[in-house]
Design a protein around this motif. Structure first.
Motif, PDB file in Angstrom:
ATOM      1  N   LYS A 110      62.241  15.869 -17.098  1.00  0.00           N
ATOM      2  CA  LYS A 110      62.968  14.874 -16.450  1.00  0.00           C
ATOM      3  C   LYS A 110      64.358  15.951 -15.821  1.00  0.00           C
ATOM      4  N   SER A 111      63.486  16.467 -13.844  1.00  0.00           N
ATOM      5  CA  SER A 111      64.744  17.178 -13.411  1.00  0.00           C
ATOM      6  C   SER A 111      63.912  16.715 -11.873  1.00  0.00           C
ATOM      7  N   VAL A 112      65.329  16.469 -10.834  1.00  0.00           N
ATOM      8  CA  VAL A 112      65.249  16.136  -9.455  1.00  0.00           C
ATOM      9  C   VAL A 112      65.416  16.901  -8.479  1.00  0.00           C
ATOM     10  N   TYR A 113      64.812  16.643  -7.534  1.00  0.00           N
ATOM     11  CA  TYR A 113      64.573  17.746  -6.376  1.00  0.00           C
ATOM     12  C   TYR A 113      65.602  18.153  -6.508  1.00  0.00           C
ATOM     13  N   ARG A 114      66.968  18.492  -6.499  1.00  0.00           N
ATOM     14  CA  ARG A 114      67.702  19.164  -5.824  1.00  0.00           C
ATOM     15  C   ARG A 114      68.188  19.941  -7.011  1.00  0.00           C
ATOM     16  N   HIS A 128      61.183  19.594  -1.845  1.00  0.00           N
ATOM     17  CA  HIS A 128      60.061  18.544  -0.928  1.00  0.00           C
ATOM     18  C   HIS A 128      58.698  19.230  -0.713  1.00  0.00           C
ATOM     19  N   GLN A 303      58.006  13.755 -16.711  1.00  0.00           N
ATOM     20  CA  GLN A 303      57.999  12.859 -15.042  1.00  0.00           C
ATOM     21  C   GLN A 303      57.600  11.819 -14.716  1.00  0.00           C
ATOM     22  N   THR A 307      59.666   7.592 -12.807  1.00  0.00           N
ATOM     23  CA  THR A 307      59.656   8.897 -11.602  1.00  0.00           C
ATOM     24  C   THR A 307      60.565   7.673 -10.464  1.00  0.00           C
ATOM     25  N   ASP A 308      61.019   8.929 -10.188  1.00  0.00           N
ATOM     26  CA  ASP A 308      62.289   8.763  -8.790  1.00  0.00           C
ATOM     27  C   ASP A 308      62.443   8.458  -7.564  1.00  0.00           C
TER      28      ASP A 308
END
Length: 374
Positions: A110-114, A128, A303, A307-308
């Motif tokens: 559960k991570s974001v691109y940043r 990205h 994820q 999803t975000d």
């Protein structure tokens, strides 16, 4: 104070002569400007940390075994989606290992691109682009090879034999169901369009699996408020299922309309006969495999819990790429410990039927099967 980039441009204009000393001064000033703009990042995460993980630690972080990861790296490196050639603009070309590890970390946590960008020492835009490249490779190039619905008579018979060994239910070419993938409200879309019966924003993922819990077909991108029977009607696999012939069928729950090629359980109103109960027992023991498949998919690729991404198309491609990876792992006997089973809540009864004749043939076939089990 002027920005470093502006400083370099101004000095380049001042030293526009052909003197080699002037050119050296320009390169020196450009290097100074680049050092001023350098963003602190984690360095050598793969070499200093990942390469020192033991097999269990690697799998806990990246959700696949090291052998599966290395296999995927070798495949991706030979594909047209991996950029090849000399460094451009002084920037080192990322290795295929970096591409795959970035994608696996993003999909499995559960991570974001940043966070992925910082962890692997990348800019946000590069992270990205790398994850998008692997996603496209999995869906467009590898997907058709690992997600295939049986076409030939022999392929159908082989799958039927595997299913019949489970509970003695004959003629099964797959089990179908739908699951929700929670998402953020897509950009420029109305939230209520995507809100499902649980009052969450979601897309529906329809899957058909075989006896090994591998996906034979997947279809997504449809808003979560759409009924499962309607999703099946909209899916590309529907004409193929309805043309399998009278000897073959797939299994679906009561959310789907019964027909000759799609069997459903017999509804229990308290007056089922023994043969009907036996039919339902065998039916449920076989059809539960699709729920197990969804559970394995979401357990491995966390994820998918939510999803975000902003776009429906991008989100759909990512979901499909996870399904491709799910099949690839099963083919390579790469399983996670502590299997979590997904239990679907029952959908409302099907409101869409193909036609009265199709329903009549489906009920007749189901009655024949139930009498065989006693």
């Amino acid at each position: 104070m002027a920005e470093p980039v502006h400083e370099v441009r101004i000095i380049e204009e001042l030293f526009s002569s052909e003197n080699s000393d002037d050119e050296e001064d320009i390169l020196l000033l450009r290097n100074i400007a680049n050092r001023r703009r350098k963003i602190p990042r984690i360095q050598n995460y793969i070499a200093d940390v990942v390469n020192h993980y033991n097999d269990k630690q690697f799998k806990s972080h990246f959700r696949v075994s090291r052998e599966t990861c290395n296999y995927l790296i070798a495949l991706f490196e030979q594909s047209e989606h991996y950029p090849k050639g000399p460094p451009f603009g002084g920037v080192r070309i990322k290795t295929a290992e970096e591409y795959i590890l970035c994608y696996l970390w993003f999909a499995g946590n559960k991570s974001v691109y940043r966070i992925v960008a910082q962890l692997f020492g990348l800019s946000l835009s590069t992270a990205h682009a790398m994850i998008e490249s692997v996603t496209t490779y999995l869906t467009d190039e590898l997907g058709p090879l690992v997600i295939r619905f049986p076409r030939t008579l022999q392929e159908k018979q082989d799958i039927c034999e595997e299913f019949e060994e489970i509970a003695g239910y004959p003629g099964v070419c797959g089990c179908i169901d739908g699951t929700f993938i929670n998402i953020r409200t897509p950009a420029h879309k109305i939230k209520s369009t995507y809100v499902n019966r649980h009052d969450t924003t979601a897309l529906t993922l329809q899957g058909i699996c075989d006896a090994k819990k591998k996906f034979l077909d997947v279809f997504t991108g449809i808003p979560g408020k759409i009924h499962d029977a309607r999703v099946f009607t909209l899916s590309f696999i529907r004409p193929t299922v309805l043309s399998m012939g009278p000897d073959f069928h797939i299994l679906g729950d009561s959310a789907y309309p019964i027909c000759e090629n799609l069997m459903t359980p017999i509804r229990d109103y308290g007056n089922l006969t023994d043969e009907q109960r036996e039919y339902n027992r065998r039916f449920c023991s076989t059809r539960v495999l699709i729920e197990n498949a969804f559970g394995l998919l979401k357990q491995r690729f966390r994820q998918l819990i939510r999803t975000d991404m902003w776009g429906v198309l991008k989100t759909s491609k990512f979901i499909l790429s996870c399904c491709v990876m799910h099949n690839l792992c099963i083919e390579r006997n790469d399983f996670l410990d502590g299997i979590e089973h997904y239990m679907a809540e029952p959908e409302p009864e099907a409101e869409f039927i193909i036609n009265d004749e199709a329903r009549r043939l489906g009920v007749f076939k189901r009655n024949l099967l139930s009498r065989q089990f006693m």
